[in-house]
Structures are given as C-alpha cells and as structure tokens.
Design an enzyme around this catalytic site. Structure first.
Site, short mmCIF file in Angstrom:
data_model
loop_
_atom_site.label_atom_id
_atom_site.label_comp_id
_atom_site.label_asym_id
_atom_site.label_seq_id
_atom_site.Cartn_x
_atom_site.Cartn_y
_atom_site.Cartn_z
N LEU A 77 0.86 -1.19 0.00
CA LEU A 77 0.00 0.00 0.00
C LEU A 77 0.90 1.23 0.00
CD1 LEU A 77 -2.87 -0.66 2.60
CD2 LEU A 77 -3.11 -0.41 0.14
N ASP A 78 0.55 2.24 -0.80
CA ASP A 78 1.30 3.49 -0.79
C ASP A 78 1.23 4.12 0.60
OD1 ASP A 78 1.95 3.26 -3.46
OD2 ASP A 78 0.28 4.49 -4.17
N PRO A 79 2.24 4.90 0.99
CA PRO A 79 2.26 5.50 2.33
C PRO A 79 0.99 6.27 2.71
CG PRO A 79 4.38 5.79 1.29
CD PRO A 79 3.47 5.19 0.24
#
Length: 293
Positions: A38-40
C-alpha cells in the site's frame, strides 16, 4: 514460535515495510511479511503473515482487492495523487453530469492496459521508477494487463473552485494502480485529474471492518491475547477449495499426485476443515506444491 495471519489496518504516513518492521518489534518475531503493498498515504487492509503462515503469502498477494476513494477532476499532479505537485489545470464545467461520468466508468470494466505511474516501485533496468522520477528523469514504462471487476461512483458530484470531486468504489485484480485509473478516467472525460483519497477495504478475503491497527495489536500482545492471529487457512481464501478424503490426504502427505476432475491451476486442499496442501495442476493430475501437514 507464533504463526498466523493478521488483518492489519495500515494507517497513513507509513510504508508497508514500516508496518512489517514495527510488527516484528511488537511480536518479537522476525519471520513476517505482507501480502500486497500500500502506498504511504493509503490506509486500509494490509494482509500480514507471521511464522509458518508466510508460506501462503504468495496466494494472498495474488488475490483481488477492493478500494474506496475519491477522484478529483480539474487538475493532475506529478504523483497522480494528492501528495504531488500541480502538473496540469483544466477547469471543470458545472454542466458535467453524473450520467457522463458513469458511462465513462463502464469503459474501464474487464481487462484493461495500464502504464504504471513514474512515482511507483516498478523496476526498469534494475532501478525503481520513483528513483528516476526524483532525479527528474522520465523513462519508458512497461504496460501491464489488469482486470477491473467493478468500478462505480458512490456519491454525488461536488463542484468547488472550478474542480469536481466524487467518491468511488473499485474491485480489481492485483497490480492495478488506482491512481492511474483516476487519471485515465479524467482523460476519458477530457479533464486533468488525480486520486485525492484512497483506502483499501478488502484484500485476500480480509475486510477493513475487522482490521486492527498496530496500537491495538500491541495492546493485545501486552495482555498476552493472541486471538487476533487468524489460522493459516485465511491465507488461501481466494483459492478454489477441494475437500480430500483420508486416502487422498495420505497420498498428498507423501508428495504424491492426485487424479482430480478439476480444471483450476491451483487448489487449496482441505481435510476436516484443515489446510492440507496447495495443489498445482500438472497435465492430467495435481501435484502437491506446498504441504502443511
């Protein structure tokens, strides 16, 4: 050694690797991995495998995902999400209708081709794309085929400052870039756009409504409550299931092939509701790929 699946609610501001690093400290266990980056800035379900359960991690990674988020029409960004710098501005006409948007969204159903964003971890010539992007370089990116099972608007349109935003829900295969989907939808409608918010509500059969944050997990560990660890069987929820009889189970335990009237490439084999093996189709039979007895 502890073992099992964790339905982690990743919070904004941390990478998936950060989450794994922190869990290793909380659980005092080195053998931990995640099932789908998951992206930050994205919150939501991050499947985690601990101990022996890491053997099913690849099947969790391959599983489909469900996301909910917001798309903003009117301007695009360098990262295709809200964290990037302004790239292009195209004021939105308030005559834009929900019917036009809904019709455009149907064009992305089924198998589609995507080009990964420059700010992504996809590697080109041994280097991650975001490394090129940070150096101000743009390189040719490999296309990828992904599948969109469902893509729908879930709110009214909100017009503000010559922009328009609305909520959406998408169910898709692994490897789908939702940021890119938002940008491509905008292009279809004739506007610059970006993904302004995103959360993953389901992945590998795990649901956000039952996910726990790192703080909640740490609190349970402090109380010596490990009920949050789900059985290894949760790691194969997305695989077709087959129930074996005692004779078949014994054959599989010895690594022998089974003749089965099935066509799927992979099968999760169970005996008395316990995961026995993952079977892989080989010509006219199924070979045990991983045995858990």
């Amino acid at each position: 050694m502890i073992s099992g699946i964790i339905n982690l609610k990743k919070e904004a501001g941390m990478t998936s690797h950060d989450a794994v690093f922190k869990l290793r400290k909380i659980l005092k266990e080195k053998k931990i991995g995640h099932g789908g980056t998951l992206d930050p800035d994205v919150i939501g379900v991050l499947p985690i495998a601990v101990g022996k359960a890491t053997r099913v991690l690849e099947y969790m990674t391959e599983a489909g995902k469900v996301y909910e988020g917001q798309i903003t029409l009117g301007f695009s960004t360098t990262t295709e999400d809200a964290s990037g710098e302004l790239l292009q501005w195209t004021p939105v006409d308030e005559t834009l209708s929900v019917e036009l948007i809904d019709q455009a969204m149907t064009c992305f159903m089924g198998q589609i081709t995507q080009v990964p964003p420059m700010y992504s971890a996809v590697k080109v010539n041994g280097k991650k794309l975001y490394e090129y992007a940070r150096a101000g370089q743009e390189v040719e990116r490999p296309q990828r085929q992904v599948r969109i099972y469902d893509f729908k608007r879930t709110s009214d349109l909100v017009f503000e400052d010559e922009c328009c935003h609305f909520d959406f829900r998408v169910s898709c295969s692994k490897g789908t870039y939702i940021r890119t989907l938002a940008v491509d939808l905008g292009q279809k409608l004739g506007y610059a756009s970006h993904m302004s918010f995103l959360k993953r509500t389901a992945s590998a059969g795990l649901d956000l409504s039952q996910a726990l944050t790192l703080a909640e997990i740490a609190e349970k560990v402090e109380e010596k409550d490990f009920s949050f660890l789900l059985p290894i069987e949760y790691g194969v929820l997305d695989l077709p299931r087959i129930d074996l009889n005692p004779k078949q189970t014994k054959e599989v335990s010895f690594g022998r092939r089974l003749k089965l009237l099935r066509q799927e490439e992979l099968l999760a084999a169970f005996f008395e509701n316990q995961l026995v093996a993952v079977l892989e189709k080989r010509d006219t039979s199924y070979k045990p790929k991983k045995v858990f007895l």
